[in-house]
Design an enzyme around this catalytic site. Sequence first.
Site, mmCIF file in Angstrom:
data_model
loop_
_atom_site.group_PDB
_atom_site.id
_atom_site.type_symbol
_atom_site.label_atom_id
_atom_site.label_comp_id
_atom_site.label_asym_id
_atom_site.label_seq_id
_atom_site.Cartn_x
_atom_site.Cartn_y
_atom_site.Cartn_z
ATOM 1 N N CYS A 86 0.838 -1.195 0.000
ATOM 2 C CA CYS A 86 0.000 0.000 0.000
ATOM 3 C C CYS A 86 0.879 1.255 0.000
ATOM 4 O O CYS A 86 1.544 1.534 -0.989
ATOM 5 C CB CYS A 86 -0.975 -0.053 1.171
ATOM 6 S SG CYS A 86 -2.402 1.046 0.997
ATOM 7 N N HIS A 194 -3.237 -5.856 1.052
ATOM 8 C CA HIS A 194 -2.527 -6.053 2.319
ATOM 9 C C HIS A 194 -2.434 -7.533 2.698
ATOM 10 O O HIS A 194 -3.305 -8.054 3.407
ATOM 11 C CB HIS A 194 -3.257 -5.319 3.445
ATOM 12 C CG HIS A 194 -3.159 -3.837 3.388
ATOM 13 N ND1 HIS A 194 -2.208 -3.125 4.087
ATOM 14 C CD2 HIS A 194 -3.898 -2.916 2.714
ATOM 15 C CE1 HIS A 194 -2.363 -1.826 3.856
ATOM 16 N NE2 HIS A 194 -3.382 -1.674 3.021
ATOM 17 N N GLU A 196 -0.538 -8.799 4.919
ATOM 18 C CA GLU A 196 -0.343 -8.892 6.368
ATOM 19 C C GLU A 196 -1.656 -8.863 7.135
ATOM 20 O O GLU A 196 -1.693 -9.214 8.320
ATOM 21 C CB GLU A 196 0.591 -7.770 6.855
ATOM 22 C CG GLU A 196 -0.037 -6.398 7.016
ATOM 23 C CD GLU A 196 -0.265 -5.646 5.711
ATOM 24 O OE1 GLU A 196 -0.747 -4.500 5.780
ATOM 25 O OE2 GLU A 196 0.035 -6.191 4.626
#
Length: 227
Positions: A86, A194, A196
């Site tokens: 991002c 994302h 994560e």
Amino acid sequence: MKFAVIVFPGSNCDVDMFHAIKDELGEEVDYVWHDTENLDEYDAILLPGGFSYGDYLRCGAISRFANAMKAVQKAAEQGKPILGVCNGFQILVESGLLPGALMRNENLKFMCRTVQLRVENNETMFTSQYEKNEIINIPIAHGEGNYYCDEETLKQLEENNQIAFRYVENPNGSVSDIAGIVNEKGNVLGMMPHPERAVDELLGGAEGLKVFQSILKQWRETYVVNA
């Protein structure tokens, strides 16, 4: 393996990155402040999402001048894995480590939802644990994730197999549905979604964990098996 999560003023996904590495991958990880000048002790560098320096001027435009980015540049030249997610992707582009630019979403709105990605290239150090053309569900959260590059750059990305992920249904207007790309050397990945945030089934899914597992696998094969 030891990871560094670079923390800029305004980063807000650094804790998610730390959790993914420490608690889900089970590897060593440190928060590293943006003014550090040396990353030699780390095997991989992670640039998290957020709004570094308030996204003033452009997303990532100020962060590119941080001392840490000089060290990131050095690490990239050494072949270490560099992952920017991002805002981290935006910083990599602004720093010249990846081609193209990230513009305002086509609908001019901030979007926060889970999207489907297609794994276009599973032969990188970030995607080896996926199957080619595998469809995965990964969250997005961005207002300026519309990837743009000129026709010549797009041709090079395609010919060099540098497109790692594409959106199944393009949410932001990115050229050629691009969600993530690697550099020519293959050790720098920038992606808007994302991974994560998708490392634990309790959080809604764990299909992003393979990005980090791929990095670990490549490192072990290079530095442990051959030791």
